[in-house]
Design an enzyme around this catalytic site. Sequence first.
Site, short mmCIF file in Angstrom:
data_model
loop_
_atom_site.label_atom_id
_atom_site.label_comp_id
_atom_site.label_asym_id
_atom_site.label_seq_id
_atom_site.Cartn_x
_atom_site.Cartn_y
_atom_site.Cartn_z
N SER A 157 0.81 -1.21 0.00
CA SER A 157 0.00 0.00 0.00
C SER A 157 0.85 1.27 0.00
O SER A 157 1.73 1.40 -0.84
CB SER A 157 -0.94 -0.05 1.20
OG SER A 157 -2.06 0.71 0.94
N HIS B 229 -7.74 -5.47 -0.35
CA HIS B 229 -6.51 -4.78 0.01
C HIS B 229 -5.82 -5.51 1.18
O HIS B 229 -6.42 -5.70 2.22
CB HIS B 229 -6.90 -3.37 0.43
CG HIS B 229 -5.78 -2.41 0.50
ND1 HIS B 229 -5.04 -2.05 -0.61
CD2 HIS B 229 -5.24 -1.72 1.54
CE1 HIS B 229 -4.12 -1.17 -0.26
NE2 HIS B 229 -4.23 -0.96 1.05
C1 GTR Z 1 -5.37 4.64 1.52
C2 GTR Z 1 -4.73 5.43 0.43
C3 GTR Z 1 -4.00 4.51 -0.50
C4 GTR Z 1 -3.20 3.46 0.22
C5 GTR Z 1 -3.77 3.02 1.55
C6 GTR Z 1 -2.81 2.36 2.54
O1 GTR Z 1 -6.13 5.41 2.38
O2 GTR Z 1 -5.74 6.13 -0.24
O3 GTR Z 1 -3.22 5.27 -1.40
O4 GTR Z 1 -1.88 3.81 0.34
O5 GTR Z 1 -4.33 4.06 2.25
O6 GTR Z 1 -1.65 2.71 2.64
O7 GTR Z 1 -3.30 1.50 3.28
#
Ligand code: GTR
Length: 415
Positions: free
Chosen positions: A256, A397
């Site tokens: 991420s 995610h």
């Molecule tokens: C989210 C962000 C992403 C991603 C994520 C993370 O809020 O929009 O770009 O990086 O966080 O790091 O878990």
Amino acid sequence: MRFICLLLLIFPSLLFGQEFIPNYDESKVPDYQLPDPLVFENGEKVSSPEDWEKKRVETLRYFETEVYGISPAWDGEIKAEIITELLNALGGKAERREVKLTLQRNGKEVDLYVLIYLPKIEQAAPVILGLNFYGNHTLSDDPTIRVTDAWIRNNETYGATDHKASEKGRGLRRENWAVEEAINRGYGIATLYYGELDPDFDDGFENGVHALYQEERNESSWGAVGAWAWGLSRVMDYLETLDDVDAAKVAVLGHSRLGKAALWAGATDTRFALVISNNSGCGGAALSRRNYGETVGRINRAFPHWFAKRFDHYSENETALPIDQHQLIALMAPRPVYIASGVDDRWADPKGEFLSGLYANPVYQLFGKTGMPENKQPAVDQPVMGEIGYHVRSGGHGMLPYDMHQYFNFADKHW
Ligand code: GTR
């Protein structure tokens, strides 16, 4: 007064800003034209690896000035001290250390705590290095691993309250890091808590490693992603001094926002022999011009401290970018790089992540390599591995054992 209240009632966006509605419709992806990674700014073609060396400098420069900011060259000192050590960790299969690295510069100091697991093998071990989100103690049940005292994002699950980590998180990320599989397969794991490098809030760049540098900031100064990536290079400085680590086989990995940092570390520091982006999305592997899921505008508004100020110039204005993220992938060439997506993680634009890899191919081909071996995004849970690896995993995610398993396969293939 009543008039203003009425206005706010009718147009709440005046107070809260425009609500962001992400596009998840492929048919609404705008027509876009990507910069050709093999054409110089002056229009000349890049036709050899020697030309690429020059084009690489040009490309890297744009990512520095326009996206991540320029990170300073390191001219300080690093002191290393082993604070805890287990000679028989993981049932005797591994050695485990926690090392305090003190970065000293300009009369200032920053402490980083690096957790290292190394397999007990004859030769120096290849290592996978990555930042973690909630502290080293989340990787293992081992009660002797230190709980970080750096600023941490509050998170009930991990017992992080008042921006302090706690025992509650111990071991909760063990599966995700697959340390045991790494050791069984002959890989070491090195990790540190990212907030020790730069706390993840808009602090005016006063904390973490930014504090080691008191230069006046400008629109191309380094942001948090830059600081996290820069910190990975400082850990690499240390790993290079160890006899039991094979410094020619250190992979940099991140998930991420830390996947963005891993890619930027791989781009800026060619000592990283292999680079792994897990669900890095916007500002990571995903193409900015696709405008699918998270966009440049949205990321700059939500996280104004992550990138160089210049990046905001491209909010809702991506076509003006002199580069796009396929060229970030190309900066790894000819080194192996793995891009992983989660099929339900639409916010990170899995297809845009795949396309970045695909469009980096011309640069790999310049070196007589394939790059991404498929022209079409592979089916779910069907990893493909050229010098560029890719999979889109079922689910959303996250960095899961499935992902780690592919990374070990990919490292096996190349090393
Ligand atoms: C989210 C962000 C992403 C991603 C994520 C993370 O809020 O929009 O770009 O990086 O966080 O790091 O878990």
